[in-house]
Write a protein that holds these residues in place. Structure first.
Motif, PDB file in Angstrom:
ATOM      1  N   TYR A   7       0.819  -1.214   0.000  1.00 50.11           N
ATOM      2  CA  TYR A   7       0.000   0.000   0.000  1.00 50.11           C
ATOM      3  C   TYR A   7       0.847   1.255   0.000  1.00 50.11           C
ATOM      4  O   TYR A   7       1.970   1.283   0.487  1.00 50.11           O
ATOM      5  CB  TYR A   7      -0.983   0.010   1.170  1.00 50.11           C
ATOM      6  N   GLU A  43     -12.172 -10.878   1.633  1.00 51.42           N
ATOM      7  CA  GLU A  43     -13.251  -9.960   1.250  1.00 51.42           C
ATOM      8  C   GLU A  43     -13.488  -8.929   2.356  1.00 51.42           C
ATOM      9  O   GLU A  43     -13.710  -7.749   2.077  1.00 51.42           O
ATOM     10  CB  GLU A  43     -14.540 -10.729   0.946  1.00 51.42           C
ATOM     11  N   LYS A  46     -10.619  -6.322   2.263  1.00 52.62           N
ATOM     12  CA  LYS A  46     -10.814  -5.352   1.185  1.00 52.62           C
ATOM     13  C   LYS A  46     -11.912  -4.354   1.534  1.00 52.62           C
ATOM     14  O   LYS A  46     -11.760  -3.156   1.296  1.00 52.62           O
ATOM     15  CB  LYS A  46     -11.141  -6.064  -0.130  1.00 52.62           C
ATOM     16  N   ARG A  47     -12.990  -4.843   2.110  1.00 53.88           N
ATOM     17  CA  ARG A  47     -14.101  -3.971   2.502  1.00 53.88           C
ATOM     18  C   ARG A  47     -13.652  -2.961   3.562  1.00 53.88           C
ATOM     19  O   ARG A  47     -13.943  -1.764   3.466  1.00 53.88           O
ATOM     20  CB  ARG A  47     -15.265  -4.822   3.009  1.00 53.88           C
ATOM     21  N   ASP A  48     -12.892  -3.430   4.563  1.00 50.69           N
ATOM     22  CA  ASP A  48     -12.393  -2.541   5.614  1.00 50.69           C
ATOM     23  C   ASP A  48     -11.463  -1.473   5.048  1.00 50.69           C
ATOM     24  O   ASP A  48     -11.524  -0.306   5.441  1.00 50.69           O
ATOM     25  CB  ASP A  48     -11.656  -3.337   6.693  1.00 50.69           C
ATOM     26  N   LEU A  49     -10.592  -1.869   4.126  1.00 52.06           N
ATOM     27  CA  LEU A  49      -9.646  -0.918   3.544  1.00 52.06           C
ATOM     28  C   LEU A  49     -10.352   0.119   2.672  1.00 52.06           C
ATOM     29  O   LEU A  49      -9.960   1.292   2.649  1.00 52.06           O
ATOM     30  CB  LEU A  49      -8.565  -1.639   2.756  1.00 52.06           C
ATOM     31  N   LYS A  50     -11.391  -0.294   1.969  1.00 50.72           N
ATOM     32  CA  LYS A  50     -12.143   0.649   1.134  1.00 50.72           C
ATOM     33  C   LYS A  50     -12.767   1.750   1.978  1.00 50.72           C
ATOM     34  O   LYS A  50     -12.954   2.874   1.501  1.00 50.72           O
ATOM     35  CB  LYS A  50     -13.219  -0.079   0.332  1.00 50.72           C
ATOM     36  N   ARG A  51     -13.094   1.437   3.222  1.00 52.86           N
ATOM     37  CA  ARG A  51     -13.674   2.437   4.134  1.00 52.86           C
ATOM     38  C   ARG A  51     -12.640   3.448   4.616  1.00 52.86           C
ATOM     39  O   ARG A  51     -12.991   4.540   5.031  1.00 52.86           O
ATOM     40  CB  ARG A  51     -14.303   1.750   5.343  1.00 52.86           C
ATOM     41  N   ILE A  53      -9.319   4.178   2.929  1.00 52.00           N
ATOM     42  CA  ILE A  53      -8.492   4.882   1.942  1.00 52.00           C
ATOM     43  C   ILE A  53      -9.293   5.920   1.162  1.00 52.00           C
ATOM     44  O   ILE A  53     -10.524   5.884   1.123  1.00 52.00           O
ATOM     45  CB  ILE A  53      -7.814   3.902   0.964  1.00 52.00           C
ATOM     46  N   SER A  54      -8.564   6.807   0.527  1.00 50.38           N
ATOM     47  CA  SER A  54      -9.140   7.771  -0.404  1.00 50.38           C
ATOM     48  C   SER A  54      -8.761   7.315  -1.813  1.00 50.38           C
ATOM     49  O   SER A  54      -7.577   7.342  -2.165  1.00 50.38           O
ATOM     50  CB  SER A  54      -8.583   9.161  -0.125  1.00 50.38           C
ATOM     51  N   PRO A  55      -9.729   6.898  -2.632  1.00 54.67           N
ATOM     52  CA  PRO A  55      -9.418   6.372  -3.965  1.00 54.67           C
ATOM     53  C   PRO A  55      -8.715   7.388  -4.873  1.00 54.67           C
ATOM     54  O   PRO A  55      -8.042   7.009  -5.822  1.00 54.67           O
ATOM     55  CB  PRO A  55     -10.777   5.996  -4.546  1.00 54.67           C
ATOM     56  N   SER A  59      -3.358   4.084  -2.762  1.00 51.10           N
ATOM     57  CA  SER A  59      -3.278   2.885  -3.585  1.00 51.10           C
ATOM     58  C   SER A  59      -3.009   1.668  -2.709  1.00 51.10           C
ATOM     59  O   SER A  59      -2.153   1.712  -1.831  1.00 51.10           O
ATOM     60  CB  SER A  59      -2.142   3.048  -4.600  1.00 51.10           C
TER      61      SER A  59
END
Length: 87
Positions: A7, A43, A46-51, A53-55, A59
């Motif tokens: 990351y 899964e 990934k869901r936790d990280l999406k919450r 990070i700032s897309p 990265s």
């Protein structure tokens, strides 16, 4: 499955991303974690990280392997991280 996570996130989110990843994987080097993980946990990770990070600025890369049978990790120099996980 075996997963390597790499990351590159803004400084203010580094600690949060590391904390979430260490729930599932082993920290091996700055911004790099690896380990065996179930599909369900992957899964969830990934869901936790999406919450977090700032897309637009952050990265996260996932390298997934079905097995480690044909893989090898060779390390030279200072070894960082370890085989411990924090819950």
């Amino acid at each position: 499955m075996f997963v390597i996570v790499v990351y590159d996130v803004q400084v203010k989110r580094v600690a949060k991303v590391l904390k979430v990843c260490r729930k599932y994987l082993y920290w091996v080097q700055n911004s790099v974690l690896e380990g065996e993980i179930t599909l369900a946990d992957f899964e969830e990770l990934k869901r936790d990280l999406k919450r977090i990070i700032s897309p637009e600025t952050d990265s996260v890369l996932f390298y997934t392997f079905r097995t480690t049978r044909y893989t090898e990790r060779i390390s030279i120099g200072l070894q960082k991280g370890g085989e411990d996980r924090f819950l």
